[in-house]
Design a protein around this motif. Structure first.
Motif, PDB file in Angstrom:
ATOM      1  N   TYR A 106       0.689  -1.184   0.003  1.00 37.93           N
ATOM      2  CA  TYR A 106      -0.117   0.111  -0.061  1.00 37.93           C
ATOM      3  C   TYR A 106       0.862   1.317  -0.184  1.00 37.93           C
ATOM      4  O   TYR A 106       0.480   2.224  -0.803  1.00 37.93           O
ATOM      5  CB  TYR A 106      -0.967  -0.035   1.295  1.00 37.93           C
ATOM      6  N   ILE A 107       1.941   1.426   0.881  1.00 39.66           N
ATOM      7  CA  ILE A 107       2.753   2.529   1.057  1.00 39.66           C
ATOM      8  C   ILE A 107       3.382   2.828  -0.425  1.00 39.66           C
ATOM      9  O   ILE A 107       3.546   3.776  -0.792  1.00 39.66           O
ATOM     10  CB  ILE A 107       3.691   2.554   2.259  1.00 39.66           C
ATOM     11  N   VAL A 108       4.112   1.546  -0.840  1.00 30.72           N
ATOM     12  CA  VAL A 108       4.872   1.848  -2.203  1.00 30.72           C
ATOM     13  C   VAL A 108       4.079   2.484  -3.158  1.00 30.72           C
ATOM     14  O   VAL A 108       4.433   3.308  -3.994  1.00 30.72           O
ATOM     15  CB  VAL A 108       5.596   0.492  -2.613  1.00 30.72           C
ATOM     16  N   PHE A 109       2.804   1.646  -3.482  1.00 33.03           N
ATOM     17  CA  PHE A 109       2.035   2.242  -4.501  1.00 33.03           C
ATOM     18  C   PHE A 109       1.404   3.465  -4.125  1.00 33.03           C
ATOM     19  O   PHE A 109       1.184   4.289  -5.290  1.00 33.03           O
ATOM     20  CB  PHE A 109       1.063   1.162  -4.681  1.00 33.03           C
ATOM     21  N   THR A 110       0.994   4.059  -3.149  1.00 36.92           N
ATOM     22  CA  THR A 110       0.781   5.220  -2.800  1.00 36.92           C
ATOM     23  C   THR A 110       1.986   6.332  -3.000  1.00 36.92           C
ATOM     24  O   THR A 110       1.466   7.291  -3.852  1.00 36.92           O
ATOM     25  CB  THR A 110       0.138   5.430  -1.523  1.00 36.92           C
ATOM     26  N   LEU A 111       2.933   6.041  -2.869  1.00 34.68           N
ATOM     27  CA  LEU A 111       4.186   6.866  -3.059  1.00 34.68           C
ATOM     28  C   LEU A 111       4.241   6.884  -4.772  1.00 34.68           C
ATOM     29  O   LEU A 111       4.332   7.987  -5.192  1.00 34.68           O
ATOM     30  CB  LEU A 111       5.290   6.168  -2.635  1.00 34.68           C
ATOM     31  N   LEU A 112       4.199   6.022  -5.378  1.00 32.52           N
ATOM     32  CA  LEU A 112       4.375   6.060  -6.883  1.00 32.52           C
ATOM     33  C   LEU A 112       3.014   6.737  -7.527  1.00 32.52           C
ATOM     34  O   LEU A 112       3.316   7.431  -8.349  1.00 32.52           O
ATOM     35  CB  LEU A 112       4.344   4.599  -7.500  1.00 32.52           C
ATOM     36  N   ALA A 113       2.009   6.599  -6.760  1.00 33.43           N
ATOM     37  CA  ALA A 113       0.770   7.355  -7.489  1.00 33.43           C
ATOM     38  C   ALA A 113       0.907   9.054  -7.168  1.00 33.43           C
ATOM     39  O   ALA A 113       0.603   9.565  -8.022  1.00 33.43           O
ATOM     40  CB  ALA A 113      -0.601   6.884  -6.636  1.00 33.43           C
ATOM     41  N   ASP A 114       1.592   9.249  -6.024  1.00 33.14           N
ATOM     42  CA  ASP A 114       1.678  10.695  -5.687  1.00 33.14           C
ATOM     43  C   ASP A 114       2.816  11.283  -6.599  1.00 33.14           C
ATOM     44  O   ASP A 114       2.572  12.493  -7.236  1.00 33.14           O
ATOM     45  CB  ASP A 114       2.094  10.854  -4.294  1.00 33.14           C
ATOM     46  N   ILE A 115       3.620  10.364  -6.958  1.00 33.08           N
ATOM     47  CA  ILE A 115       4.588  10.826  -7.778  1.00 33.08           C
ATOM     48  C   ILE A 115       4.243  11.197  -9.464  1.00 33.08           C
ATOM     49  O   ILE A 115       4.447  12.090 -10.011  1.00 33.08           O
ATOM     50  CB  ILE A 115       6.169  10.027  -8.032  1.00 33.08           C
TER      51      ILE A 115
END
Length: 305
Positions: free
Chosen positions: A284-293
């Motif tokens: 969840y954390i990694v994919f949310t970070l990638l989505a923000d970028i």
């Protein structure tokens, strides 16, 4: 852009530490792990021996610090039930879950986004009503029931596709449809709502006045702005697919990390459960970070907001 990424990365690390600490504490507060390992009928002496052997008699903060240090070095201990290193056990199962999750989210996006765009282009049309029907059916239909229906039709009656296992790519077709169909309604509704808002903007009318084709207006000018919330939602859905595919993997007998989580919980395999909770949280954390970028790249205003 670099400052935005570093800021989001620091926030992601903070969230990861918080999630790991809370999940570690909750597992211990749910019951005595030594009693769970000893099983029914164990004597008090046996339970105390197990508690001392595994270090459960130490303060919880000390246990958490040791576990976090070892986890940072990809050492999650040994499985109580499988008698194997937890890292090796998870790595042998993770490929199936990653394959299923990636194909499911791609399937959901390829169907939901174009259908949402077409529904917004023709409100109250047959296409719009079809999109609404798919959305309502996807939310109301239990995934295990949908999986059993597909198995009954395509595996038992027609014999076109295998019902279980993960040996070939054909084994992933039905699980991909079931898991991807669960994510389609939310993605489709959000795409439709965003497109309806964007299509009434002044720059869309300007693009049409300049003679741009309707497909170029929809998928180049409008979709770029309407897709921003869809990217964030897709990241959350991807995290769910990788961490919450227990039902689908159980029905189709896929030897993935989701099925391993269910097996570990039912057998009180504490080290494996802890490692899987941390792993699923990282998804969840990694994919949310990638989505923000990605959203910051699509909309530069987010970098300075």
């Amino acid at each position: 852009m670099l400052g935005f990424i570093l800021k989001r990365l620091g926030l992601a690390l903070l969230v990861a530490l918080t999630v790991s600490f809370i999940s570690f504490c909750l597992l211990y507060l749910s019951g005595d792990p030594a009693t769970a390992i000893a099983g029914e009928g164990a004597s008090a002496q046996d339970i105390q021996t197990i508690r001392e052997f595994y270090g459960f008699d130490r303060p919880m903060l000390v246990q958490y610090a040791d576990w976090l240090w070892n986890a940072a070095h990809f050492n999650f201990g040994q499985s109580y039930y499988f008698k194997l290193p937890v890292a090796d056990l998870i790595s042998s199962r993770l490929g199936v879950t990653m394959h299923l999750g990636l194909t499911a989210i791609v399937f959901a996006l390829l169907v939901a986004v174009p259908l949402g765009v077409l529904a917004a282009k023709r409100p109250n049309s047959l296409t719009d009503k079809l999109a609404l029907f798919i959305s309502v059916a996807g939310q109301a239909m239990p995934s295990f029931w949908f999986a059993l229906v597909l198995i009954s039709v395509f595996s038992i009656d027609l014999g076109w596709l295998p019902a279980s296992g993960a040996k070939t790519w054909q084994h992933f077709i039905l699980p991909t449809i079931v898991l991807g169909y669960y994510a389609m309604p939310a993605i489709m509704r959000l795409t439709r709502a965003g497109m309806l808002e964007v299509l009434s903007s002044d720059y869309i009318r300007t693009a049409r006045a300049k003679g741009s084709s309707e497909w170029r207006v929809l998928f180049t000018h409008a979709l770029r702005n309407a897709i921003i919330p869809v990217v964030s939602l897709s990241a959350v859905q991807m995290g769910f697919m990788l961490g919450g595919s227990i039902v689908v993997e159980s029905v189709f007998a896929l030897p993935g990390a989701g099925l391993l989580a269910w097996e570990s919980i039912t057998r009180n395999d504490l080290p494996t459960v802890q490692a899987l909770i941390l792993l699923f949280s990282m998804f969840y954390i990694v994919f949310t970070l990638l989505a923000d970028i990605m959203n910051a790249w699509l909309d530069p205003r987010m970098r300075t907001s």
